[in-house]
Design an enzyme around this catalytic site. Structure first.
Site, mmCIF file in Angstrom:
data_model
loop_
_atom_site.group_PDB
_atom_site.id
_atom_site.type_symbol
_atom_site.label_atom_id
_atom_site.label_comp_id
_atom_site.label_asym_id
_atom_site.label_seq_id
_atom_site.Cartn_x
_atom_site.Cartn_y
_atom_site.Cartn_z
ATOM 1 C CE LYS A 1 -4.108 -1.841 0.069
ATOM 2 N NZ LYS A 1 -5.128 -1.570 -0.972
ATOM 3 C CG ASP B 1 -3.972 -0.728 -4.090
ATOM 4 O OD1 ASP B 1 -4.357 0.216 -4.804
ATOM 5 O OD2 ASP B 1 -4.748 -1.430 -3.418
ATOM 6 C CD GLU C 1 -4.982 -3.007 -6.728
ATOM 7 O OE1 GLU C 1 -6.054 -2.970 -6.088
ATOM 8 O OE2 GLU C 1 -4.126 -3.910 -6.575
ATOM 9 C CG ASP D 1 -9.660 -2.486 -6.463
ATOM 10 O OD1 ASP D 1 -10.825 -2.891 -6.650
ATOM 11 O OD2 ASP D 1 -9.132 -2.517 -5.336
ATOM 12 C CE LYS E 1 -10.750 -5.479 -3.119
ATOM 13 N NZ LYS E 1 -9.960 -4.716 -4.089
#
Length: 312
Positions: free
Chosen positions: A89, A120, A146, A172, A196
């Protein structure tokens, strides 16, 4: 949770038992009923309908590293047995790019030259910030970046600017939170989709999105319990091709789960199994919500179910 992750230190979920097995309804608490209803559709699908046939019985997964100090990276990676890929992250509010560089460097050093490192940003950068950050992080041989920016137009521009660096862009939030999850693919704004299950309404709907987009997919979790992770594993197992390690190892971020240690969905030798998961009575007692909180969630479930019925 072992470490605060995107502002969350305790995850909440409703577990339901359907004729096909246990399933999970766990939209984040700040989501509207309209958005959460799609998560309920996924839970109903997984618990009440037969799922697509699996093409594989194990799914390789990545380690997930929250926006921690670089000194904490090695201990976190040790929680992910055998994982060859790490997602890191970055762009955490209140932190600087220098913090991201230090964290990603620590991950690269721990993973070694053969490990795979992806980052991400959760859409936190603007285009110029994203281009600058990707340049700063490129020395760590990134697998992909991402959601560097929030909008599809911004993603397309970043992808154009960094294409010469051969660092793919993954989407995402531009898929799971979009009214049209295929818009990012039509715009040529991403090389990879991060998918997801719950936000897309179930395994079948997610499979249809991947098929229509025509892009490689990484199946990921939304900080699900082991039961929710088993839903993600069912999707990953059903994909015709699976070229990337999936973000389904996040059970390692929890200090407690709804299953016992023997059946918890956590990485072993870098992978998780594809299986139906049952909760453990003792584990459920240990993590049970208060009566007031339980009623809050049941009210929410009723409202979301009413929205599904109204939509037909």
């Amino acid at each position: 949770m072992t470490t605060r992750f995107r502002g969350v230190d305790m995850r909440e979920a409703v577990l339901l038992e359907g004729p096909r097995g246990w399933t999970e309804f766990s939209p984040f608490v700040e989501y509207s009923d309209a958005e959460a209803a799609t998560w309920l559709a996924a839970a109903i699908d997984f618990g009440w309908r037969e799922q697509p046939a699996p093409r594989r019985d194990a799914i390789r997964v990545n380690a997930t590293i929250p926006a921690v100090e670089a000194a904490s990276v090695a201990a976190l990676l040790n929680r992910y047995d055998g994982c060859r890929t790490a997602k890191v992250k970055v762009a955490e509010p209140g932190q600087r790019l220098a913090d991201d560089v230090a964290r990603v460097r620590a991950v690269r050093e721990a993973m070694g030259p053969d490990g795979r490192v992806r980052v991400d940003a959760n859409g936190a950068w603007n285009v110029d910030e994203a281009e600058h950050a990707i340049h700063a992080l490129a020395e760590f041989d990134l697998e992909y970046v991402e959601q560097p920016c929030a909008s599809i137009d911004e993603l397309a521009e970043v992808r154009r600017r960094v294409k010469y660096m051969d660092i793919p862009i993954a989407a995402d939030e531009s898929v799971r939170k979009a009214e049209d999850p295929l818009a990012v693919a039509r715009a040529g704004a991403a090389d990879i989709l991060v998918i997801k299950v719950q936000p897309l309404g179930g395994v079948r709907r997610a499979l249809a999105v991947v098929e229509a987009a025509g892009l490689p997919a990484v199946i990921s979790s939304a900080l699900d319990t082991s039961i929710g992770l088993s839903m993600g594993a069912a999707l990953a197992a059903a994909l015709p091709t699976l070229d990337f390690d999936c973000g389904l190892g996040t059970g390692s971020l929890f200090t407690a789960d709804v299953t016992d240690a023997a059946t918890a969905v956590v990485p072993h030798a870098g992978a998780i199994g594809v299986k139906r998961v049952m909760p453990d009575a003792g584990a459920l007692d240990a993590v049970a919500a208060s009566a007031e909180r339980r009623e809050w969630w049941l009210d929410r479930l009723r409202r979301c179910h009413a929205l599904l019925l109204a939509a037909g």
